[in-house]
Design a protein around this motif. Structure first.
Motif, PDB file in Angstrom:
ATOM      1  N   ASN A 160       0.929  -1.078   0.016  1.00 56.79           N
ATOM      2  CA  ASN A 160       0.091   0.056  -0.225  1.00 56.79           C
ATOM      3  C   ASN A 160       0.884   1.180   0.018  1.00 56.79           C
ATOM      4  O   ASN A 160       0.379   2.324  -0.062  1.00 56.79           O
ATOM      5  CB  ASN A 160      -0.987  -0.051   1.175  1.00 56.79           C
ATOM      6  CG  ASN A 160      -0.297  -0.073   2.703  1.00 56.79           C
ATOM      7  OD1 ASN A 160       0.838  -0.778   2.490  1.00 56.79           O
ATOM      8  ND2 ASN A 160      -0.683   0.543   3.588  1.00 56.79           N
ATOM      9  N   ARG A 199      -6.885   1.274   5.819  1.00 56.65           N
ATOM     10  CA  ARG A 199      -7.080   1.911   4.477  1.00 56.65           C
ATOM     11  C   ARG A 199      -7.928   2.797   3.932  1.00 56.65           C
ATOM     12  O   ARG A 199      -7.877   3.608   3.169  1.00 56.65           O
ATOM     13  CB  ARG A 199      -7.118   0.544   3.419  1.00 56.65           C
ATOM     14  CG  ARG A 199      -6.366  -0.564   3.252  1.00 56.65           C
ATOM     15  CD  ARG A 199      -4.984  -0.146   3.151  1.00 56.65           C
ATOM     16  NE  ARG A 199      -3.902  -1.290   3.449  1.00 56.65           N
ATOM     17  CZ  ARG A 199      -3.601  -2.166   2.288  1.00 56.65           C
ATOM     18  NH1 ARG A 199      -4.052  -2.046   1.176  1.00 56.65           N
ATOM     19  NH2 ARG A 199      -2.520  -2.922   2.676  1.00 56.65           N
ATOM     20  N   GLU A 246      -6.467   6.285   4.171  1.00 58.72           N
ATOM     21  CA  GLU A 246      -5.750   6.630   2.952  1.00 58.72           C
ATOM     22  C   GLU A 246      -6.586   7.099   1.976  1.00 58.72           C
ATOM     23  O   GLU A 246      -6.376   7.844   1.040  1.00 58.72           O
ATOM     24  CB  GLU A 246      -4.973   5.431   2.881  1.00 58.72           C
ATOM     25  CG  GLU A 246      -3.893   5.068   3.717  1.00 58.72           C
ATOM     26  CD  GLU A 246      -3.015   3.636   3.207  1.00 58.72           C
ATOM     27  OE1 GLU A 246      -2.044   3.650   3.906  1.00 58.72           O
ATOM     28  OE2 GLU A 246      -3.622   2.870   2.395  1.00 58.72           O
ATOM     29  N   GLN A 247      -7.685   6.341   1.581  1.00 62.69           N
ATOM     30  CA  GLN A 247      -8.683   6.508   0.482  1.00 62.69           C
ATOM     31  C   GLN A 247      -9.302   7.920   0.719  1.00 62.69           C
ATOM     32  O   GLN A 247      -9.375   8.729  -0.025  1.00 62.69           O
ATOM     33  CB  GLN A 247      -9.571   5.371   0.408  1.00 62.69           C
ATOM     34  CG  GLN A 247      -9.022   4.004   0.086  1.00 62.69           C
ATOM     35  CD  GLN A 247      -9.882   3.105   0.117  1.00 62.69           C
ATOM     36  OE1 GLN A 247     -11.139   3.203   0.517  1.00 62.69           O
ATOM     37  NE2 GLN A 247      -9.535   1.656  -0.304  1.00 62.69           N
ATOM     38  N   ARG A 292      -6.715  10.460  -0.298  1.00 64.26           N
ATOM     39  CA  ARG A 292      -6.532  10.450  -1.964  1.00 64.26           C
ATOM     40  C   ARG A 292      -7.839  11.366  -2.532  1.00 64.26           C
ATOM     41  O   ARG A 292      -7.678  11.986  -3.336  1.00 64.26           O
ATOM     42  CB  ARG A 292      -6.324   9.159  -2.333  1.00 64.26           C
ATOM     43  CG  ARG A 292      -5.172   8.416  -1.919  1.00 64.26           C
ATOM     44  CD  ARG A 292      -5.011   7.080  -2.738  1.00 64.26           C
ATOM     45  NE  ARG A 292      -3.769   6.320  -2.191  1.00 64.26           N
ATOM     46  CZ  ARG A 292      -3.817   5.418  -1.538  1.00 64.26           C
ATOM     47  NH1 ARG A 292      -5.176   4.987  -0.964  1.00 64.26           N
ATOM     48  NH2 ARG A 292      -2.724   4.670  -0.938  1.00 64.26           N
ATOM     49  N   ALA A 293      -8.951  11.062  -1.925  1.00 65.80           N
ATOM     50  CA  ALA A 293     -10.303  11.771  -2.576  1.00 65.80           C
ATOM     51  C   ALA A 293     -10.347  13.137  -2.379  1.00 65.80           C
ATOM     52  O   ALA A 293     -10.724  13.906  -3.030  1.00 65.80           O
ATOM     53  CB  ALA A 293     -11.357  11.063  -1.753  1.00 65.80           C
TER      54      ALA A 293
END
Length: 574
Positions: free
Chosen positions: A409, A475, A478-479, A482-483
């Motif tokens: 990841n 996770r 992290e997502q 990123r968004a």
């Protein structure tokens, strides 16, 4: 005359006292932070005191070239001799791991919070685990060599008893993390304590137990090289004999065989661990079915029994390809164990001689003696601590980026992650003692070689633990970042690292504990520290000094172990 009645005055309701909405700061957390900073400062001080710098390595470049010229081409023994040495080493290592696994199971049951018989038994079991981890295996080998002489029995008992410390701790942790539902159901159905353990706990922890034993098997294979310097047979003794005669071509050839065996064992054990992961879910289903059936029987004992169904419900998993493969692994494991017991050259007649000479042998090691060199011993103990601190600092600095690039990841693509996983595996395959020999030749005798050897060797274990910790984070955070448009570096430092930071600290503390014991052993090949005096005292039969070195080392390792346990507990609770 009209009278007016005053309305009763409203009672003043006392407002509740102001309550704090934030948790009080825990003093333990602040103290733990100061201790971590103090350890970091001590590591920097040790690094500086040992004069570790790039110039030292550059100055030794000529020695490295000369060493390579004396090493190449490698001189391998005949195929028959090589297979015999490799087979004896693997047999001793397998038997030692088996002994440690069998001893660790009852100790872990008594040490786990949810299965202990009481606080006294739990405390006693935990003390046994800590003591077993604190006593270096090379010291045990010296004692058992005096009792049993040459043969595989010395190595089996030395590695087996020392491994009980690590395996017992991890077994106990696995037992404490089981799902209590099946065990509670079996207890409610009238099951005894033994039935609760066998049917409610054991099926859940078998995969973890097997994975832990396989991990220790890999460690014991590297430890066997060290024990060869104190008389344990196999590849380790052959390497020690070659290096004593300065036959570097043969010694490095045998060391490369150990490296290949370590990599092979790591790959095979990894495949077995992966195959056993599916056992956990299957056995949970079986346990749930059994416990549901037991509860239904007990609750329906007072009502008329329904008509018996034509076919009993199936509670065992079907014989799928996966189950056949796992059964094959179990049969192969049993065959390897039987062959190892035969190939380890264990003579049970040695037990008879050892029992008769047990008292006189222990009398040789007591009382402790200083031999008039107590100041030197204390000074070398300080050097050993400096080696462990500096090596942990080097390992952490190198392992953090390598471990991050090995996490799927964090790495930019899967190919990069696989490459750095391979780097970690390759480093783990090289025994620290072999690295110490190489650095002794490059930098000369002393603590610098020991610190560099342990520092490079730490990348193997610490890099793997860092990569695993990064892959186990949530996770979702992290997502979410990123968004919002965050780049890869921002996601790493804002979402990934904060979640894995407590695990990082725990892993570094574990590596410090490991390096402290290893630093004691590297003195056997002139890499500095108190191990040199330990080996010399055993060679001249000055066993009172051996006991003194053991007590000094044991006290130091025990203090570090207790400090690490406290820090891990505080970090886990924060």
């Amino acid at each position: 005359m009209t009278t007016t009645v005053e309305a009763p005055r409203a009672r003043r309701v006392k407002s509740p006292p102001h309550r704090r909405t934030l948790a009080r700061p825990q003093p333990e957390g602040a103290i733990a932070a100061l201790v971590v900073l103090a350890l970091l400062g001590s590591a920097v001080w040790a690094f500086s005191a040992l004069r570790l710098n790039v110039a030292t390595i550059v100055d030794g470049f000529g020695n490295a070239v000369d060493f390579a010229s004396r090493t190449l081409p490698l001189d391998f023994p005949s195929i028959g001799e090589l297979l015999s040495l490799s087979g004896q080493t693997l047999a001793i290592v397998v038997c030692a791991t088996l002994v440690a696994s069998l001893l660790s199971m009852p100790i872990a049951v008594l040490a786990a919070r949810n299965t202990a018989l009481g606080s006294t038994s739990r405390f006693g079991a935990r003390v046994l685990i800590v003591v077993a981890r604190a006593v270096p295996d090379v010291v045990l080998a010296i004692v058992f060599f005096r009792m049993f002489g040459f043969g595989g029995l010395t190595g089996v008992l030395a590695m087996g008893l020392h491994s009980t410390g690590m395996i017992g701790k991890l077994y106990a942790d696995a037992i404490e993390q089981v799902d209590e539902g099946p065990r509670t159901a079996i207890r409610a159905a009238g099951g005894t304590r033994l039935q609760q353990l066998v049917s409610g706990v054991l099926p859940q922890v078998v995969p973890s137990f097997v994975a832990t034993s396989l991990h220790r098997l890999d460690i014991n294979l590297r430890v066997s090289v060290v024990l060869g310097f104190v008389g344990v047979g196999g590849l380790g003794k052959a390497i020690a004999d070659s290096l004593r005669t300065l036959d570097y071509q043969r010694g490095m050839a045998l060391a490369s065989v150990v490296f290949l065996l370590c990599v092979l064992v790591e790959i095979v054990s990894g495949s077995i661990r992966q195959a056993l992961l599916g056992v956990r879910e299957e056995r949970r289903g079986v346990v749930a079915a059994l416990t549901r059936r037991a509860v239904v029987r007990k609750s329906s004992s007072a009502v008329p029994k329904p008509a018996r169904p034509s076919a009993a419900p199936r509670i065992s998993p079907p014989w799928t390809a996966g189950r056949l493969r796992r059964t094959g692994y179990w049969l192969l494991t049993a065959l390897i164990v039987v062959a190892s017991i035969w190939g380890a050259d264990i003579s049970f007649a040695q037990f008879e001689r050892a029992v008769s000479g047990f008292g006189p042998t222990l009398g040789l090691f007591w009382p402790p003696e200083t031999g008039g060199i107590l100041d030197e011993l204390l000074g070398e103990l300080l050097v050993t601590i400096q080696i462990a601190l500096a090596a942990t600092l080097i390992g952490a600095v190198l392992a953090l980026p390598i471990g991050a690039l090995a996490a799927d990841n964090v790495a930019p693509n899967p190919a990069v992650a696989k490459f750095f996983r391979g780097v970690v595996l390759a480093v783990r395959g090289v025994p620290e003692l072999v690295l110490a020999i190489v650095f002794v030749v490059i930098t000369g005798l002393g603590a610098v070689a020991g610190a560099l050897a342990l520092g490079v060797g730490s990348v193997g274990l610490l890099g793997k633990l860092v990569a695993d910790s990064l892959e186990e984070v949530d996770r979702g955070r992290e997502q979410a970042l990123r968004a919002t448009g965050a780049n890869r570096l921002q996601v790493f430092f804002a979402a990934t690292v904060p979640q894995a930071a407590p695990a990082f600290v725990a892993h570094v503390l574990y590596q410090l504990d490991t390096n402290l014991r290893s630093a004691t052993l590297l003195g056997l090949v002139g890499a500095g520290g108190i191990g040199y005096y330990l080996l010399n005292a055993s060679r001249v039969l000055d066993f009172g000094v051996v006991t003194t070195v053991l007590l000094l080392t044991f006290a130091t390792v025990l203090l570090v172990e207790l400090l690490a346990v406290w820090l891990r507990r505080v970090l886990r609770g924060s």
